[in-house]
Scaffold this active site. Structure first.
Site, short mmCIF file in Angstrom:
data_model
loop_
_atom_site.label_atom_id
_atom_site.label_comp_id
_atom_site.label_asym_id
_atom_site.label_seq_id
_atom_site.Cartn_x
_atom_site.Cartn_y
_atom_site.Cartn_z
N CYS A 90 33.72 -1.36 -35.40
CA CYS A 90 32.92 -0.26 -35.95
C CYS A 90 32.68 -0.44 -37.46
CB CYS A 90 33.58 1.05 -35.58
SG CYS A 90 32.44 2.42 -35.51
N HIS A 182 35.43 1.04 -30.10
CA HIS A 182 36.83 1.05 -30.53
C HIS A 182 37.79 0.73 -29.39
CE1 HIS A 182 36.21 3.02 -34.49
NE2 HIS A 182 35.19 3.61 -33.89
N GLU A 184 40.73 -0.11 -29.63
CA GLU A 184 42.06 0.40 -30.01
C GLU A 184 42.26 1.86 -29.59
OE1 GLU A 184 39.54 0.00 -31.93
OE2 GLU A 184 39.48 1.49 -33.55
N1 GLN Z 1 29.84 5.37 -39.53
C1 GLN Z 1 30.92 4.63 -40.09
C2 GLN Z 1 30.44 3.73 -41.22
O1 GLN Z 1 29.29 3.67 -41.49
C3 GLN Z 1 31.61 3.81 -39.02
C4 GLN Z 1 32.25 4.71 -38.00
C5 GLN Z 1 33.51 4.20 -37.41
O2 GLN Z 1 34.10 3.22 -37.87
N2 GLN Z 1 34.01 4.88 -36.43
O3 GLN Z 1 31.22 3.08 -41.85
#
Ligand code: GLN
Length: 205
Positions: A90, A182, A184
């Site tokens: 992410c 994710h 995790e």
């Molecule tokens: N929206 C977040 C970002 O731009 C990422 C979201 C996440 O890691 N769950 O960094």
């Protein structure tokens, strides 16, 4: 099946970047795996003791800013370019991306992917689904998306491991792995196990 006591399995040291975000969940997943020494890191000096790293989810802007302040960004980039395995989930994927369509910032910019921050919507639009992932055995894998970035473009050296509605959500380039979701938070250790194996193979040269 490989047992924790298998003497042929060398210990591999995996570091989770712990400046901000979902660090603990990655640590817990890694602790469940055999022959993994689990560490956290925030400073360049700690990189020397690591064989592979995970960049967690969180806020890419916050993680990026703190990494620069700690003098970690350049050191981390160099190790990744030298071939140290890395997996970004992410926000971690945003750190790896060479291009961010809707942000002027660039962070590590090592992986040949273009991403769109928050491309899967706001926090409330996060969703869970299940799909097969290339290389991960044992059936479809649970997906957890939290304000996830979209992968818009992948370069020719990037292999897509999974797609959702025709869009890549997991990919790998050499020893660099990126997931929009994710693993995790899924309660399923298979993706972590797969990454540790990739790291072990890469470290064997
Ligand atoms: N929206 C977040 C970002 O731009 C990422 C979201 C996440 O890691 N769950 O960094």
């Amino acid at each position: 099946m490989i047992l924790a006591t298998d003497p042929s399995l060398a210990i591999i040291r995996i570091g989770v970047l712990s400046l901000q975000g979902g660090v603990e969940e990655h640590l817990q997943m890694l602790r469940a795996l055999p022959a993994v020494e689990v560490r956290t890191f925030t400073r360049p000096s700690e990189l020397a003791g690591l064989d592979a790293v995970i960049l967690p989810g969180g806020e890419s802007t916050a993680i990026g800013k703190l990494a620069v302040e700690n003098g970690l960004m350049d050191a981390l980039r160099s190790r990744i370019i030298e071939g140290m395995p890395v997996w970004g989930t992410c926000a971690g994927m945003i750190l790896l991306a060479r291009e961010i369509r809707n942000d002027k910032r660039r962070h590590l910019a090592v992986m040949d992917i273009t991403v769109d921050r928050n491309g899967y919507g706001a926090q409330l639009e996060s969703f869970v689904s299940k799909i097969p992932i290339d290389g991960i055995e044992g059936g479809p894998f649970p997906l957890v998306f939290i304000r996830a970035p979209r992968i818009l473009v992948v370069g020719p050296g990037v292999r897509v491991m999974a797609s959702l509605n025709g869009e890549p959500i997991a990919c790998v380039q050499d020893a660099m792995v990126a997931t929009a979701f994710h693993p995790e938070l899924s309660g399923d250790t298979r993706f972590h196990r797969w990454f540790v194996e990739l790291a072990r193979t890469s470290n064997r040269g």
